[in-house]
Every structure is written in C-alpha cells, then in structure tokens.
Scaffold this active site. Structure first.
Site, mmCIF file in Angstrom:
data_model
loop_
_atom_site.group_PDB
_atom_site.id
_atom_site.type_symbol
_atom_site.label_atom_id
_atom_site.label_comp_id
_atom_site.label_asym_id
_atom_site.label_seq_id
_atom_site.Cartn_x
_atom_site.Cartn_y
_atom_site.Cartn_z
ATOM 1 N N PHE A 1 1.306 4.947 1.051
ATOM 2 C CA PHE A 1 0.819 5.914 2.028
ATOM 3 C C PHE A 1 1.424 7.282 1.728
ATOM 4 O O PHE A 1 2.547 7.382 1.226
ATOM 5 C CB PHE A 1 1.223 5.501 3.449
ATOM 6 C CG PHE A 1 0.473 4.310 3.980
ATOM 7 C CD1 PHE A 1 -0.676 4.473 4.725
ATOM 8 C CD2 PHE A 1 0.925 3.023 3.719
ATOM 9 C CE1 PHE A 1 -1.374 3.371 5.211
ATOM 10 C CE2 PHE A 1 0.238 1.918 4.195
ATOM 11 C CZ PHE A 1 -0.913 2.092 4.949
ATOM 12 N N THR B 1 0.846 -1.194 0.000
ATOM 13 C CA THR B 1 0.000 0.000 0.000
ATOM 14 C C THR B 1 0.880 1.242 0.000
ATOM 15 O O THR B 1 1.872 1.297 0.728
ATOM 16 C CB THR B 1 -0.940 0.019 1.221
ATOM 17 O OG1 THR B 1 -1.845 -1.086 1.133
ATOM 18 C CG2 THR B 1 -1.753 1.307 1.280
#
Length: 212
Positions: A170, A168
């Site tokens: 961020f 992911t």
C-alpha cells in the site's frame, strides 16, 4: 486519511498502521480519493498498488499517472482472506461468493475447487462482507478480512483460501511533498523516447551513481 471501501477494508487496516492517530474515512472509489486530495478535502489517501500473488493494481497506477500527487509512505501488509458467511451458515449452504476482483484472483485455486458456486466481483472486500451481513440469506458468502467477521457479525467458514505468503503493498499519497524522517526510497514516473538505447541510457545513470 481517505481509503476505498468501508470499515474492515484492507486499505483501512493499512491506513491505521501508517497513521496511528489519523482520522480515517472511506470513499466508494479510488478516483474519489484522488479528486478529494486535489481539491484539498483530505490530507492523505491510502491505496493498494501491488499484490504478491495477483500482481499490480493497474487502475491505481493509471490514476497516479493522471493526477499530480506525491507518494509519501509505503507499507507491505500481510493479507489473510477468509470465507465469511452468516452465523448459522455452513460451507455446503453457499452458492454465491462476493469479493473484490483482486481477492478473487488471489483465491482462484480455492474457488476452482468449489462446485456449483457462482463468484461475483464487487468494489471492495469489506463492501462484500457488509452486503452478506445485511442479507438474510445463508447461501451468500464473502471473501474478506477476519476483521470484517468481527465488524459485521459474520462467521469464518474457512481461512485457508490462498498461499500463506500473501501480501499487498500500500502507498499513502498526498497533494504535498511529505518526507518521513526514516525515508529511504523514492518513486519516479517517467516516459522515454521510442528509440534504441533510451532505457539503457536512463538506467545507466542510476548505476553510475551507485543507486539500487
């Protein structure tokens, strides 16, 4: 530094890597982070924007468009979802699994392979883990990080829930323009007139200046 969720959330893990000496606190929602930054109640907020399996986190993008804040850092974090249950639970005991919708999406194939299990979305993976820990019920489980198992005294029932290349991206946002010494990227938001060639002409500016 504000994150959404509770201790053990992936946003908190990302924040600790971005801001090694930061004072990390947690909010219930992403919207609270944006509002706190606009009111100067915090310096930075850390948010997920894109997952390699499930795609963009559209709610965060909508909030970025709505609020006048700046992206100042980015980090790609490897994600390792685990199925967490109480210490004396087994996989055969589980009838309900809780997690964030993104995590549920990333583990869809695994969840589809389970029979007679109900999947319930919650606001955060770590929130799900904490709830399972607080319930005296071996039929409940959560999909969350291995750190949550340590934090909330849970057992890892399975750690093969998704493709190994799961990550992911961020971002850290702020109400001030902040540029780190090794910055090599810029993020822009703009909209174009609805006419032939508008996107072509805009992207052409990047190409003519030899920008990637």
């Amino acid at each position: 530094v504000l994150c959404q969720g509770v201790k053990g959330a992936y946003s908190g893990i990302a924040a600790s890597k971005m801001f090694e000496n930061g004072d990390i606190s947690f909010c219930q929602s992403w919207n609270e982070i944006f509002e706190a930054l606009e009111c100067r109640e915090a310096d930075f907020g850390v948010l997920p924007v894109e997952n390699s399996l499930a795609g963009s986190v559209n709610e965060v993008y909508d909030l970025l468009l709505k609020h006048n804040l700046y992206i100042c850092k980015a980090l790609r974090l490897g994600i390792n979802h685990c199925l967490l249950g109480r210490k004396d639970a087994t996989i055969d005991d589980i009838v309900e699994i809780y997690s964030h919708p993104q995590a549920i999406s990333q583990c869809k194939s695994y969840l589809d392979s389970l029979s007679d299990v109900r999947v319930i979305p919650l606001a955060n993976t770590a929130v799900a883990a904490k709830m399972v820990a607080d319930l005296d019920d071996n039929t409940k489980a959560a999909i969350a990080s291995p750190e949550c198992a340590t934090t909330y005294g849970l057992k890892i029932l399975d750690d093969k829930l998704h493709h190994k290349n799961n990550s992911t991206r961020f971002i850290a946002i702020s109400n001030k323009i902040f540029t780190s010494p090794n910055a090599n990227k810029i993020s822009l938001v703009f909209h174009l007139p609805h006419c032939t060639g508008s996107l072509y002409r805009t992207l052409g500016k990047f190409a003519s200046l030899d920008l990637n």
